[in-house]
Design an enzyme around this catalytic site. Structure first.
Site, PDB file in Angstrom:
ATOM      1  CB  THR A   1      66.145  40.838  22.456  1.00  0.00           C
ATOM      2  OG1 THR A   1      67.180  40.212  23.235  1.00  0.00           O
ATOM      3  CG2 THR A   1      65.399  41.823  23.326  1.00  0.00           C
ATOM      4  CG  ASP A   2      64.764  39.574  17.177  1.00  0.00           C
ATOM      5  OD1 ASP A   2      64.243  38.490  17.482  1.00  0.00           O
ATOM      6  OD2 ASP A   2      64.103  40.566  16.828  1.00  0.00           O
TER       7      ASP A   2
ATOM      8  CB  SER B   1      72.852  41.015  15.093  1.00  0.00           C
ATOM      9  OG  SER B   1      71.668  41.257  14.347  1.00  0.00           O
ATOM     10  NE  ARG B   2      69.782  34.893  19.744  1.00  0.00           N
ATOM     11  CZ  ARG B   2      69.575  35.661  20.792  1.00  0.00           C
ATOM     12  NH1 ARG B   2      68.738  36.679  20.689  1.00  0.00           N
ATOM     13  NH2 ARG B   2      70.170  35.434  21.943  1.00  0.00           N
ATOM     14  CB  VAL B   3      68.479  40.033  12.124  1.00  0.00           C
ATOM     15  CG1 VAL B   3      68.135  40.441  10.703  1.00  0.00           C
ATOM     16  CG2 VAL B   3      67.222  39.985  12.983  1.00  0.00           C
TER      17      VAL B   3
END
Length: 503
Positions: A334-335, A360-362
């Site tokens: 997941t991101d 949250s890598r976004v």
């Protein structure tokens, strides 16, 4: 006496019709929810077969000697020797707008006994990931309505964000609140319940219906009393429906509740097929079945319709252990993840999101520009507060800067406390963050911060100037002078009335 005797062994062999055994076979062995078949030489993985012209199954194992078939129906009426016929079709799921507002099973059949008729279209359940050249970056926010998530660990449309934690820590509630907050946002929602009680699924459906969210939501349910194959298929059925709407250029939110039970069902199936077990008795391809599912959640570029699938998989942990097999697998796919802690939940901090282990890598790419600016230092404040709060228990003397950090941390935690099914819109989130950053919470007693926040949000709903600001806020990249004046006046008036009422 020396006369030679000719013995023709071939005449004692039974003739074998090679064409027949390509598409026909027989049941050789029956196990718990699966069968082993001979024949069916031309069968493919995930092909649908019919047993005794009555029961349906799915090819899940291509063995050297026998074919492994998972049964759709939970029945004891299948016996050895029954005929098995190939349909020559890979499993696909009926799709269409007719499924909105319905609770369906893994075969897209409504569970209330109603009939959908012919939807006219079906999508392969085991589709491949879209080519990378068709995928765009995640840049549009998907507002959950939960302040702590939207401010610190934002979710974007086309993102895969894991929700994990122990039992009874509010994982499903976060997903339900997010679905409810999509009302009016032109987002189709799918809730996939895997291995849950039917009463639990009914409660979810009732909650969504009560808050007007069922009309844009489809619930895919493979209850705990359904067959292992149906539990295994449920998330793929949901994803096929999501891809149908994505290819129409729509934004889709899909929740998998939960992938721990999905992994358990697949483990049971593979052990029945006598595949060699690996770590925690899971098969070697347990990572693949989840990665091939979740990586289908993407944001397509404009040339390919611009649709998106946002996935919220849920994984259950034991004793807050995120290092076990399935959680670490899904974390790597997941991101980002939202980690919910039992001690935070039990202390009244709800949603019980652990900021230190949630990410949250976004990041800011999935936030509104104003929210991004107002929340840029919140993670640092909460991290420093987490380190310093331990000193409070020992009554240590702290310097003024440390005391300020502790006060800000306590205020933030009170701001982020949120009752269930009370989502905050973008304008309300901006108002709360502006109030904190401008220091309006400082002289409010800590035990009254939550009450003041509640009153402020209620006032914002009836203030005409703030309502006008809410309408134009999505178009703004920063708070202009007029917006600052509106927010400041609302906060000052509400605060004066609140503090006067407390006195």
């Amino acid at each position: 006496m020396n006369k030679q005797i000719n013995f023709d062994a071939d005449k004692f062999e039974l003739p074998v019709d090679l064409e027949y055994i390509k598409n026909y076979g027989r049941v050789e062995r029956v196990a718990d929810g699966i069968i082993f078949c001979s024949g069916l030489e031309a069968a493919r993985l995930h092909e649908v077969v019919i047993i005794n012209q009555q029961y349906n199954g799915l090819v899940l194992d291509l063995g050297e000697e026998f074919l492994g078939v998972g049964l759709f129906e939970d029945t004891n009426d299948i016996c050895e020797g029954m005929e098995v016929v190939s349909t020559k079709t890979i499993f696909s799921s009926p799709v269409g707008d007719e499924l909105l507002g319905k609770v369906i099973n893994s075969l897209s059949t409504p569970m209330d006994g109603s009939s959908l008729g012919e939807t006219g279209k079906s999508y392969p359940a085991f589709n491949v990931v879209p080519p990378i050249m068709t995928i765009d970056g995640v840049s549009r926010p998907l507002i959950t309505g939960l302040s702590i998530i939207d401010a610190i660990t934002p979710i974007g449309r086309g993102q895969r964000q894991l929700i994990l934690g122990n039992r009874q820590t509010g994982k499903t509630q976060i997903a339900i609140d997010t679905i409810i907050n999509q009302r009016g946002q032109d987002v189709r929602c799918i809730y996939v319940a895997i291995g849950q009680k039917l009463s639990y699924v009914a409660d979810v459906a009732h909650t969504l219906k009560t808050y007007g969210a069922l009309e844009y939501t489809t619930i895919v349910s493979a209850a705990a009393n359904s067959s292992l194959t149906m539990q295994y298929l449920a998330p793929y059925t949901g994803m096929a429906l999501a891809e149908f709407w994505r290819d129409q250029g729509k934004d889709v939110l899909i929740v998998f509740d939960n992938l721990s039970k999905h992994a358990d069902a697949y483990r049971a199936i593979t052990l029945l097929f006598r595949r060699p077990p690996g770590r925690e008795a899971y098969p070697g391809d347990i990572f693949y079945i989840h990665s091939s599912l979740l990586e289908r959640a993407v944001q397509l570029n404009e040339a390919n319709g611009g649709g998106s699938i946002t996935a919220l998989p849920i994984v259950e942990t034991l004793s807050d252990d995120i290092t076990s097999y399935v959680p670490t697998n899904v974390i790597s796919i997941t991101d980002g993840q939202l980690f919910l802690r039992s001690d935070l939940f039990n202390s009244g901090q709800k949603p019980a999101v652990d900021i230190g282990l949630s990410v949250s890598r976004v990041g800011g790419d999935a936030q509104h520009p104003i929210v991004r600016k107002l929340s840029k230092n919140l993670t640092l404040i909460l991290s420093q507060f987490d380190e310093l709060k331990e000193f409070l228990a020992f009554d240590n003397s702290l310097d003024e800067e440390s005391l300020k950090t502790i006060t800000n941390g306590q205020i933030l935690l009170e701001i982020f406390k949120q009752p269930i099914v009370t989502p905050n819109a973008l304008a309300q989130l901006v108002l709360l963050l502006f109030t904190f950053q401008e220091g309006f919470f400082i002289d409010v007693p800590i035990e009254q911060v939550h009450a003041f926040k509640t009153v402020l949000l209620e006032k914002s709903l009836i203030d005409t100037d703030f309502s006008a600001l809410s309408q134009r806020l999505p178009e703004l990249s920063e708070l202009d002078e007029a917006a600052i004046v509106v927010c400041t006046q609302l906060i000052v008036q509400t605060k004066e009335a609140f503090l006067w009422a407390q006195d």
